[in-house]
Write a protein that holds these residues in place. Structure first.
Motif, PDB file in Angstrom:
ATOM      1  N   ALA A 280      83.740  14.402  49.874  1.00  0.00           N
ATOM      2  CA  ALA A 280      83.845  15.287  48.712  1.00  0.00           C
ATOM      3  C   ALA A 280      83.853  14.500  47.408  1.00  0.00           C
ATOM      4  CB  ALA A 280      85.111  16.144  48.825  1.00  0.00           C
ATOM      5  N   GLY A 281      84.472  13.304  47.410  1.00  0.00           N
ATOM      6  CA  GLY A 281      84.498  12.491  46.203  1.00  0.00           C
ATOM      7  C   GLY A 281      83.117  12.033  45.789  1.00  0.00           C
ATOM      8  N   ARG A 282      82.316  11.580  46.739  1.00  0.00           N
ATOM      9  CA  ARG A 282      80.945  11.157  46.417  1.00  0.00           C
ATOM     10  C   ARG A 282      80.119  12.340  45.930  1.00  0.00           C
ATOM     11  NH1 ARG A 282      81.975   8.071  51.038  1.00  0.00           N
ATOM     12  NH2 ARG A 282      80.960   9.590  52.403  1.00  0.00           N
ATOM     13  N   GLN A 283      80.305  13.497  46.566  1.00  0.00           N
ATOM     14  CA  GLN A 283      79.568  14.686  46.152  1.00  0.00           C
ATOM     15  C   GLN A 283      79.947  15.099  44.736  1.00  0.00           C
ATOM     16  OE1 GLN A 283      77.157  16.316  47.569  1.00  0.00           O
ATOM     17  NE2 GLN A 283      77.061  18.114  46.237  1.00  0.00           N
ATOM     18  N   ALA A 284      81.226  14.977  44.384  1.00  0.00           N
ATOM     19  CA  ALA A 284      81.692  15.390  43.063  1.00  0.00           C
ATOM     20  C   ALA A 284      81.069  14.549  41.955  1.00  0.00           C
ATOM     21  CB  ALA A 284      83.216  15.289  42.991  1.00  0.00           C
ATOM     22  N   ASP A 285      80.702  13.293  42.255  1.00  0.00           N
ATOM     23  CA  ASP A 285      80.056  12.450  41.253  1.00  0.00           C
ATOM     24  C   ASP A 285      78.590  12.798  41.063  1.00  0.00           C
ATOM     25  OD1 ASP A 285      82.267  10.967  40.557  1.00  0.00           O
ATOM     26  OD2 ASP A 285      81.922   9.438  42.094  1.00  0.00           O
ATOM     27  N   ARG A 286      78.000  13.546  41.986  1.00  0.00           N
ATOM     28  CA  ARG A 286      76.567  13.822  41.941  1.00  0.00           C
ATOM     29  C   ARG A 286      76.231  15.202  41.385  1.00  0.00           C
ATOM     30  NH1 ARG A 286      76.093  11.833  48.095  1.00  0.00           N
ATOM     31  NH2 ARG A 286      76.175   9.585  47.755  1.00  0.00           N
ATOM     32  N   ALA A 287      76.970  16.202  41.841  1.00  0.00           N
ATOM     33  CA  ALA A 287      76.596  17.570  41.468  1.00  0.00           C
ATOM     34  C   ALA A 287      77.778  18.493  41.702  1.00  0.00           C
ATOM     35  CB  ALA A 287      75.404  18.048  42.316  1.00  0.00           C
ATOM     36  N   PRO A 288      77.785  19.680  41.066  1.00  0.00           N
ATOM     37  CA  PRO A 288      78.824  20.668  41.324  1.00  0.00           C
ATOM     38  C   PRO A 288      78.939  20.990  42.811  1.00  0.00           C
ATOM     39  CG  PRO A 288      77.552  21.296  39.407  1.00  0.00           C
ATOM     40  CD  PRO A 288      76.850  20.109  40.016  1.00  0.00           C
ATOM     41  N   GLY A 289      80.142  21.288  43.260  1.00  0.00           N
ATOM     42  CA  GLY A 289      80.408  21.361  44.693  1.00  0.00           C
ATOM     43  C   GLY A 289      80.549  22.740  45.278  1.00  0.00           C
ATOM     44  N   GLY A 290      79.815  23.765  44.792  1.00  0.00           N
ATOM     45  CA  GLY A 290      79.942  25.103  45.343  1.00  0.00           C
ATOM     46  C   GLY A 290      79.585  25.171  46.810  1.00  0.00           C
ATOM     47  N   ARG A 291      78.480  24.526  47.169  1.00  0.00           N
ATOM     48  CA  ARG A 291      78.050  24.559  48.564  1.00  0.00           C
ATOM     49  C   ARG A 291      79.042  23.837  49.458  1.00  0.00           C
ATOM     50  NH1 ARG A 291      72.503  21.809  50.975  1.00  0.00           N
ATOM     51  NH2 ARG A 291      72.806  22.454  53.138  1.00  0.00           N
ATOM     52  N   ALA A 380      99.404  35.356  66.558  1.00  0.00           N
ATOM     53  CA  ALA A 380      99.537  35.981  65.241  1.00  0.00           C
ATOM     54  C   ALA A 380      99.393  34.941  64.129  1.00  0.00           C
ATOM     55  CB  ALA A 380     100.887  36.685  65.131  1.00  0.00           C
ATOM     56  N   VAL A 381      99.905  33.729  64.363  1.00  0.00           N
ATOM     57  CA  VAL A 381      99.763  32.648  63.384  1.00  0.00           C
ATOM     58  C   VAL A 381      98.290  32.332  63.162  1.00  0.00           C
ATOM     59  CG1 VAL A 381     100.167  30.177  63.023  1.00  0.00           C
ATOM     60  CG2 VAL A 381     102.019  31.631  63.868  1.00  0.00           C
ATOM     61  N   CYS A 382      97.527  32.244  64.241  1.00  0.00           N
ATOM     62  CA  CYS A 382      96.094  31.923  64.136  1.00  0.00           C
ATOM     63  C   CYS A 382      95.323  33.024  63.421  1.00  0.00           C
ATOM     64  CB  CYS A 382      95.514  31.686  65.526  1.00  0.00           C
ATOM     65  SG  CYS A 382      96.215  30.247  66.362  1.00  0.00           S
ATOM     66  N   LEU A 383      95.645  34.262  63.694  1.00  0.00           N
ATOM     67  CA  LEU A 383      94.984  35.372  63.002  1.00  0.00           C
ATOM     68  C   LEU A 383      95.314  35.351  61.516  1.00  0.00           C
ATOM     69  CD1 LEU A 383      95.499  38.242  65.610  1.00  0.00           C
ATOM     70  CD2 LEU A 383      93.373  37.025  65.077  1.00  0.00           C
ATOM     71  N   LEU A 384      96.562  35.053  61.191  1.00  0.00           N
ATOM     72  CA  LEU A 384      96.974  34.969  59.795  1.00  0.00           C
ATOM     73  C   LEU A 384      96.225  33.857  59.071  1.00  0.00           C
ATOM     74  CD1 LEU A 384      98.930  35.676  57.428  1.00  0.00           C
ATOM     75  CD2 LEU A 384     100.517  33.997  58.425  1.00  0.00           C
ATOM     76  N   GLY A 385      96.227  32.638  59.640  1.00  0.00           N
ATOM     77  CA  GLY A 385      95.573  31.504  58.992  1.00  0.00           C
ATOM     78  C   GLY A 385      94.073  31.707  58.850  1.00  0.00           C
ATOM     79  N   GLY A 386      93.429  32.196  59.910  1.00  0.00           N
ATOM     80  CA  GLY A 386      91.991  32.440  59.842  1.00  0.00           C
ATOM     81  C   GLY A 386      91.634  33.515  58.828  1.00  0.00           C
ATOM     82  N   GLY A 387      92.484  34.530  58.713  1.00  0.00           N
ATOM     83  CA  GLY A 387      92.227  35.588  57.733  1.00  0.00           C
ATOM     84  C   GLY A 387      92.336  35.093  56.300  1.00  0.00           C
ATOM     85  N   LEU A 388      93.335  34.264  56.018  1.00  0.00           N
ATOM     86  CA  LEU A 388      93.529  33.744  54.661  1.00  0.00           C
ATOM     87  C   LEU A 388      92.347  32.881  54.222  1.00  0.00           C
ATOM     88  CD1 LEU A 388      97.306  32.781  54.980  1.00  0.00           C
ATOM     89  CD2 LEU A 388      96.373  34.512  53.427  1.00  0.00           C
ATOM     90  N   SER A 389      91.968  31.916  55.065  1.00  0.00           N
ATOM     91  CA  SER A 389      90.850  31.055  54.693  1.00  0.00           C
ATOM     92  C   SER A 389      89.530  31.804  54.731  1.00  0.00           C
ATOM     93  CB  SER A 389      90.791  29.834  55.614  1.00  0.00           C
ATOM     94  OG  SER A 389      90.712  30.223  56.970  1.00  0.00           O
ATOM     95  N   GLY A 390      89.442  32.822  55.583  1.00  0.00           N
ATOM     96  CA  GLY A 390      88.215  33.613  55.648  1.00  0.00           C
ATOM     97  C   GLY A 390      87.940  34.358  54.354  1.00  0.00           C
ATOM     98  N   VAL A 391      88.989  34.877  53.721  1.00  0.00           N
ATOM     99  CA  VAL A 391      88.815  35.549  52.423  1.00  0.00           C
ATOM    100  C   VAL A 391      88.305  34.556  51.382  1.00  0.00           C
ATOM    101  CG1 VAL A 391      90.039  36.680  50.532  1.00  0.00           C
ATOM    102  CG2 VAL A 391      90.540  37.314  52.896  1.00  0.00           C
ATOM    103  N   ALA A 392      88.879  33.343  51.365  1.00  0.00           N
ATOM    104  CA  ALA A 392      88.434  32.325  50.410  1.00  0.00           C
ATOM    105  C   ALA A 392      86.980  31.954  50.641  1.00  0.00           C
ATOM    106  CB  ALA A 392      89.317  31.077  50.528  1.00  0.00           C
ATOM    107  N   ALA A 393      86.589  31.775  51.911  1.00  0.00           N
ATOM    108  CA  ALA A 393      85.203  31.422  52.231  1.00  0.00           C
ATOM    109  C   ALA A 393      84.242  32.523  51.807  1.00  0.00           C
ATOM    110  CB  ALA A 393      85.069  31.140  53.724  1.00  0.00           C
ATOM    111  N   ARG A 399      79.904  33.792  45.485  1.00  0.00           N
ATOM    112  CA  ARG A 399      79.701  33.170  44.174  1.00  0.00           C
ATOM    113  C   ARG A 399      78.644  32.068  44.241  1.00  0.00           C
ATOM    114  NH1 ARG A 399      82.049  33.111  39.069  1.00  0.00           N
ATOM    115  NH2 ARG A 399      80.593  31.902  37.815  1.00  0.00           N
ATOM    116  N   TRP A 400      78.697  31.232  45.246  1.00  0.00           N
ATOM    117  CA  TRP A 400      77.707  30.153  45.371  1.00  0.00           C
ATOM    118  C   TRP A 400      76.310  30.729  45.532  1.00  0.00           C
ATOM    119  CZ3 TRP A 400      75.492  28.702  50.399  1.00  0.00           C
ATOM    120  CH2 TRP A 400      74.567  27.668  50.281  1.00  0.00           C
ATOM    121  N   TRP A 401      76.140  31.772  46.313  1.00  0.00           N
ATOM    122  CA  TRP A 401      74.833  32.363  46.546  1.00  0.00           C
ATOM    123  C   TRP A 401      74.269  32.963  45.254  1.00  0.00           C
ATOM    124  CZ3 TRP A 401      71.595  32.033  50.565  1.00  0.00           C
ATOM    125  CH2 TRP A 401      70.502  32.904  50.589  1.00  0.00           C
ATOM    126  N   ARG A 402      75.133  33.596  44.458  1.00  0.00           N
ATOM    127  CA  ARG A 402      74.687  34.199  43.196  1.00  0.00           C
ATOM    128  C   ARG A 402      74.294  33.139  42.172  1.00  0.00           C
ATOM    129  NH1 ARG A 402      79.185  38.702  42.281  1.00  0.00           N
ATOM    130  NH2 ARG A 402      79.726  37.228  40.652  1.00  0.00           N
TER     131      ARG A 402
END
Length: 404
Positions: A280-291, A380-393, A399-402
């Motif tokens: 991620a650090g190398r990518q940040a020096d090259r271009a915006p990191g939406g993808r 239930a823990v796995c469903l909770l964690g996957g749901g939280l990160s899934g919303v962010a993704a 936004r990245w696609w647009r």
């Protein structure tokens, strides 16, 4: 890892610049200090036995540290835009050492809650050191400097979790806190010797502590990139905390019956996060990191698929631990690379806003997962964690696609 990075000066004599960045020392200090936030994580089952307390009750030691950290991000980190950052770093490191010593001597769980809050508040120094390094790095190498500091941060935090678990099983939890207090004191002395007094800095846009704090909501309104990255960070770290907070109880119970040392060993698998930080650090020096951010957030979500099977299959649990750390840390550094493109005069407050959202997400995710595990179990823990990160993704992907 680089020992230091010096921005070029107008005369070309970069080595004489007062803005020389002791990257290695900052990386070690960040790693050891942020590790203190999770010092109690491998010890939760030990603490529950020692204080004859329930599992959710001892989980509050970790949750309160994270909540205090988030509060410090609002009230303390913005001071980096107004005060001498070197002095602020040294004061906060001293507070951290004192809080760890008090934790080692705490006679009751209630008092341990109180000093755990102090540990979290002092650990906020990490988010003064990171923008300190970013502001003093040359523009073309800022991502690599951040990656170096974050790699040290990740390695240190992994080692702290590992040593906490192993030593906690061998000698008890109090010596663990005593060792952490001694390490913090030594780092404070080294930082006092190596961090140079600041040269003239750009004037902040606001004057006075009240105006500085009052300006924080305005930054969210003015900078869309900060709003977006704060959201991604909060949801991603909530998912990360949802995985790790109840893990000691899972490993201590059926079908594993492992001690605190096993939690420390599992924590070492998070070394994949160091690799992700470099990418991620190398990518940040090259271009915006939406993808890159979208890919990492998607990876966090998918990590909870093997985690589901980890309730009974150890190899699936270990795979999930590797994937969660790798992808969550990659997303975090990608977010940082984007927010540090904003002007240097507001970098302390930008860090404050982003990291406040980030650790509040972690506190909520950890508390929710502890309750979910106690009520409904690991699935239930796995469903909770996957749901939280899934919303962010999902939000990041749209936004990245647009913006393509």
């Amino acid at each position: 890892m680089e020992r230091a990075v010096t921005p070029p000066t107008a005369t070309g004599r970069g080595a004489s610049s007062p803005r020389r960045v002791p990257v290695l020392l900052l990386a070690v200090a960040c790693g050891m200090t942020v590790g203190n936030l999770y010092l109690a994580l491998p010890l939760l089952d030990v603490l529950a036995d020692h204080f004859d307390a329930s599992q959710p009750s001892t989980s509050l030691v970790v949750v309160l540290s994270q909540a205090a950290y988030a509060l410090g991000l609002v009230l303390v980190v913005p001071l980096g835009d107004m005060l001498d950052q070197r002095r602020l770093i040294l004061v906060l490191m001293a507070v951290e050492a004192a809080a760890l010593l008090a934790a080692a001597l705490a006679p009751s769980l209630a008092l341990l809650y109180l000093v755990a809050f102090g540990v979290g508040a002092g650990a906020v120094v990490v988010m003064v050191m990171v923008p300190y390094a970013a502001s003093r790095a040359p523009e073309h190498a800022r991502g690599r400097v951040l990656a170096s500091v974050m790699s040290g941060l990740l390695i240190g935090s992994l080692l702290v979790r590992f040593l906490s678990g192993v030593l906690g099983e061998l000698v008890g939890w109090r010596p663990v806190y005593l060792g952490a207090a001694a390490a913090s004191l030594i780092l404070t002395l080294l930082l006092a010797l190596r961090l140079r007094p600041e040269a003239k800095r750009p004037e902040p846009a606001t004057h006075g502590y009240g105006a500085l704090i009052a300006s924080l909501p305005g930054l969210l309104r003015e900078h869309a990139v900060l709003r977006e990255r704060a959201l991604y960070g909060a949801l991603c770290f909530a998912a990360f905390a949802a995985f790790w907070t109840p893990l000691p109880f899972l490993l201590a119970g059926d079908p594993y019956h492992y001690g605190s040392g096993a939690v420390g060993l599992v924590s070492l698998l998070g070394v994949g996060g160091v690799v992700a930080a470099g990418i991620a650090g190398r990518q940040a020096d090259r271009a915006p990191g939406g993808r890159l951010t979208f890919l990492m957030l998607t990876g966090v979500t998918l990590s909870f698929l093997p985690a589901l099977g980890g309730g009974s299959q150890l190899w699936l649990l270990l795979l999930a631990a590797i994937l969660v750390d790798f992808t969550a840390q990659g997303a975090h550094l990608s977010n940082q690379g984007e927010i540090y493109r904003l002007p240097v005069q507001i970098r302390g407050r930008v860090t404050s806003v982003y990291m406040t959202a980030y650790f509040m997400g972690g506190a909520v995710g950890g508390m929710a997962s502890a309750g979910a595990y106690a009520a409904w179990g690991w699935s239930a823990v796995c469903l909770l964690g996957g749901g939280l990160s899934g919303v962010a993704a999902l939000v990041c992907g749209i936004r990245w696609w647009r913006d393509r």
